[in-house]
Scaffold this motif. Sequence first.
Motif, PDB file in Angstrom:
ATOM      1  N   LEU A  49       0.836  -1.190   0.000  1.00 45.60           N
ATOM      2  CA  LEU A  49       0.000   0.000   0.000  1.00 45.60           C
ATOM      3  C   LEU A  49       0.873   1.243   0.000  1.00 45.60           C
ATOM      4  O   LEU A  49       1.828   1.345   0.772  1.00 45.60           O
ATOM      5  CB  LEU A  49      -0.898   0.006   1.239  1.00 45.60           C
ATOM      6  N   ILE A  50       0.551   2.203  -0.868  1.00 38.98           N
ATOM      7  CA  ILE A  50       1.216   3.507  -0.873  1.00 38.98           C
ATOM      8  C   ILE A  50       0.166   4.569  -0.575  1.00 38.98           C
ATOM      9  O   ILE A  50      -0.814   4.707  -1.304  1.00 38.98           O
ATOM     10  CB  ILE A  50       1.889   3.804  -2.225  1.00 38.98           C
ATOM     11  N   LEU A  51       0.378   5.323   0.505  1.00 35.10           N
ATOM     12  CA  LEU A  51      -0.579   6.341   0.944  1.00 35.10           C
ATOM     13  C   LEU A  51      -0.111   7.723   0.497  1.00 35.10           C
ATOM     14  O   LEU A  51       1.057   8.085   0.681  1.00 35.10           O
ATOM     15  CB  LEU A  51      -0.704   6.310   2.472  1.00 35.10           C
ATOM     16  N   VAL A  52      -1.030   8.509  -0.083  1.00 34.23           N
ATOM     17  CA  VAL A  52      -0.723   9.876  -0.508  1.00 34.23           C
ATOM     18  C   VAL A  52      -1.805  10.822   0.004  1.00 34.23           C
ATOM     19  O   VAL A  52      -2.994  10.488  -0.017  1.00 34.23           O
ATOM     20  CB  VAL A  52      -0.609   9.974  -2.058  1.00 34.23           C
ATOM     21  N   ASP A  53      -1.392  12.000   0.445  1.00 28.51           N
ATOM     22  CA  ASP A  53      -2.293  13.002   1.008  1.00 28.51           C
ATOM     23  C   ASP A  53      -3.020  13.757  -0.096  1.00 28.51           C
ATOM     24  O   ASP A  53      -2.402  14.317  -1.000  1.00 28.51           O
ATOM     25  CB  ASP A  53      -1.459  13.971   1.854  1.00 28.51           C
ATOM     26  N   GLY A  54      -4.367  13.783  -0.006  1.00 29.94           N
ATOM     27  CA  GLY A  54      -5.163  14.554  -0.953  1.00 29.94           C
ATOM     28  C   GLY A  54      -5.257  16.031  -0.599  1.00 29.94           C
ATOM     29  O   GLY A  54      -5.826  16.812  -1.370  1.00 29.94           O
ATOM     30  N   LYS A  55      -4.763  16.416   0.576  1.00 29.78           N
ATOM     31  CA  LYS A  55      -4.647  17.807   1.024  1.00 29.78           C
ATOM     32  C   LYS A  55      -5.980  18.559   1.071  1.00 29.78           C
ATOM     33  O   LYS A  55      -6.940  18.045   1.628  1.00 29.78           O
ATOM     34  CB  LYS A  55      -3.597  18.529   0.193  1.00 29.78           C
ATOM     35  N   HIS A  56      -6.048  19.747   0.428  1.00 27.64           N
ATOM     36  CA  HIS A  56      -7.138  20.675   0.757  1.00 27.64           C
ATOM     37  C   HIS A  56      -8.019  21.096  -0.420  1.00 27.64           C
ATOM     38  O   HIS A  56      -8.792  22.050  -0.291  1.00 27.64           O
ATOM     39  CB  HIS A  56      -6.554  21.939   1.387  1.00 27.64           C
ATOM     40  N   SER A  57      -7.913  20.446  -1.565  1.00 22.57           N
ATOM     41  CA  SER A  57      -8.702  20.897  -2.717  1.00 22.57           C
ATOM     42  C   SER A  57      -8.850  19.774  -3.734  1.00 22.57           C
ATOM     43  O   SER A  57      -8.110  18.775  -3.698  1.00 22.57           O
ATOM     44  CB  SER A  57      -8.022  22.090  -3.400  1.00 22.57           C
ATOM     45  N   ALA A  58      -9.785  19.956  -4.653  1.00 22.30           N
ATOM     46  CA  ALA A  58      -9.976  18.978  -5.725  1.00 22.30           C
ATOM     47  C   ALA A  58      -8.729  18.874  -6.593  1.00 22.30           C
ATOM     48  O   ALA A  58      -8.334  17.786  -7.013  1.00 22.30           O
ATOM     49  CB  ALA A  58     -11.183  19.368  -6.577  1.00 22.30           C
ATOM     50  N   GLN A  59      -8.074  20.012  -6.848  1.00 24.39           N
ATOM     51  CA  GLN A  59      -6.856  20.000  -7.659  1.00 24.39           C
ATOM     52  C   GLN A  59      -5.762  19.178  -6.982  1.00 24.39           C
ATOM     53  O   GLN A  59      -5.059  18.394  -7.632  1.00 24.39           O
ATOM     54  CB  GLN A  59      -6.360  21.429  -7.898  1.00 24.39           C
ATOM     55  N   GLU A  60      -5.628  19.314  -5.675  1.00 23.16           N
ATOM     56  CA  GLU A  60      -4.592  18.554  -4.956  1.00 23.16           C
ATOM     57  C   GLU A  60      -4.949  17.071  -4.896  1.00 23.16           C
ATOM     58  O   GLU A  60      -4.052  16.215  -4.915  1.00 23.16           O
ATOM     59  CB  GLU A  60      -4.404  19.143  -3.557  1.00 23.16           C
ATOM     60  N   GLU A  61      -6.240  16.758  -4.850  1.00 24.77           N
ATOM     61  CA  GLU A  61      -6.629  15.346  -4.934  1.00 24.77           C
ATOM     62  C   GLU A  61      -6.283  14.779  -6.308  1.00 24.77           C
ATOM     63  O   GLU A  61      -5.786  13.650  -6.415  1.00 24.77           O
ATOM     64  CB  GLU A  61      -8.124  15.190  -4.647  1.00 24.77           C
ATOM     65  N   ARG A  62      -6.529  15.564  -7.375  1.00 31.46           N
ATOM     66  CA  ARG A  62      -6.152  15.107  -8.719  1.00 31.46           C
ATOM     67  C   ARG A  62      -4.646  14.898  -8.822  1.00 31.46           C
ATOM     68  O   ARG A  62      -4.179  13.914  -9.412  1.00 31.46           O
ATOM     69  CB  ARG A  62      -6.613  16.124  -9.764  1.00 31.46           C
ATOM     70  N   GLU A  63      -3.870  15.814  -8.252  1.00 34.59           N
ATOM     71  CA  GLU A  63      -2.409  15.700  -8.290  1.00 34.59           C
ATOM     72  C   GLU A  63      -1.931  14.464  -7.529  1.00 34.59           C
ATOM     73  O   GLU A  63      -0.980  13.800  -7.943  1.00 34.59           O
ATOM     74  CB  GLU A  63      -1.778  16.966  -7.715  1.00 34.59           C
ATOM     75  N   ALA A  64      -2.583  14.154  -6.416  1.00 32.09           N
ATOM     76  CA  ALA A  64      -2.215  12.961  -5.644  1.00 32.09           C
ATOM     77  C   ALA A  64      -2.488  11.693  -6.451  1.00 32.09           C
ATOM     78  O   ALA A  64      -1.678  10.751  -6.452  1.00 32.09           O
ATOM     79  CB  ALA A  64      -2.986  12.933  -4.327  1.00 32.09           C
ATOM     80  N   ILE A  65      -3.627  11.658  -7.146  1.00 32.43           N
ATOM     81  CA  ILE A  65      -3.956  10.505  -7.991  1.00 32.43           C
ATOM     82  C   ILE A  65      -2.921  10.356  -9.101  1.00 32.43           C
ATOM     83  O   ILE A  65      -2.409   9.260  -9.357  1.00 32.43           O
ATOM     84  CB  ILE A  65      -5.368  10.668  -8.593  1.00 32.43           C
ATOM     85  N   GLN A  66      -2.579  11.477  -9.742  1.00 34.34           N
ATOM     86  CA  GLN A  66      -1.615  11.431 -10.841  1.00 34.34           C
ATOM     87  C   GLN A  66      -0.241  10.997 -10.345  1.00 34.34           C
ATOM     88  O   GLN A  66       0.479  10.267 -11.035  1.00 34.34           O
ATOM     89  CB  GLN A  66      -1.514  12.801 -11.519  1.00 34.34           C
TER      90      GLN A  66
END
Length: 338
Positions: free
Chosen positions: A94-111
Amino acid sequence: MSTMLEVAKKAGVSKATVSRVLSGKGYVSEATKEQVYKAIEEAGYRPNLLARNLATNKSECIGLVVTNTLYHGSYFSEILSQAAKKLEDNGRQLILVDGKHSAQEEREAIQFLLDLRCDAVIIYPRFLSIDEMDDIIDQHKQPIMVVNRKLRKHQSHCICCDHKGSSFLATKHLIERGHREIAFITGSMDSPTAIDRLSGYKEALNQYNISVNESLIVQGKWTPASGVAAVETLLSRQQKVSAIVASNDEMAVGAMKKLNEMGISVPGEISIIGFDNIPTAPYLSPALSSVKDPVSEMISEVITRLISMLDGGYLSKENIFTSDLLVRNSVIDGPYIK
């Protein structure tokens, strides 16, 4: 750091042979494998994982995107521990990444996870819209599963809990126990879960022909301190209250503490129900009634589906999980019990 070429020279074989041993592809005699493994150990060689992932198009890793607002408390711990255990049982990391504070940051985490060549990605979104998540699934070949949101287009790619229904259930229980003046402490209202739980509370009142009193609704922030503040607000409004539904157990704990400080008995004067069934809920005094979401079951199903996608298996569209109301000592009959 040693290179594959140095390992090959030490083992007396070609670089291609070392590569075959590491990848497990192609025939290599047992004697040669032993030579290569011995050389790897002596040289302290560690494969470049990104290079390996590029070559094999597999990482044996699953990514998880979670906003940092979920990092505290037992709810997040259950998500993380269940995901890690289920993946370990299936030979993956499992690799965990923070989605932080916005939709853009969630998209960046997914990418970011997709750029790492994760075989699949799990999203526990806070800010991305349903349409945005459907688009993300369309745009990428790696399997993507969404937790706690119901998608319109890719229903097989999501698992969610009926938060509205569970809040309806908790409020309905209080009404049927003779409560009418039922206060509600919301979670942060930028959260879909908080919105659904407030909606379920209102729907239960409407079904029993009880008017929704906005003065009995107080916004919280998922924390015990906001539960304390919510009770202070309710008391300042001088509203009659015989029961409180708090959108999570941590706020319920804060509410109970403040009521106790004010000399208001729980449940003698005010009954309380929370959500999430934190581990300490049965051990509080009084033991806290709570709605238990099937977090472990949901995460287990998400990973089962991802592995099925990776293996080309069949996916069911059944994706709604229901919660259980655990009634404990924090609830007694109200003044309108028949």
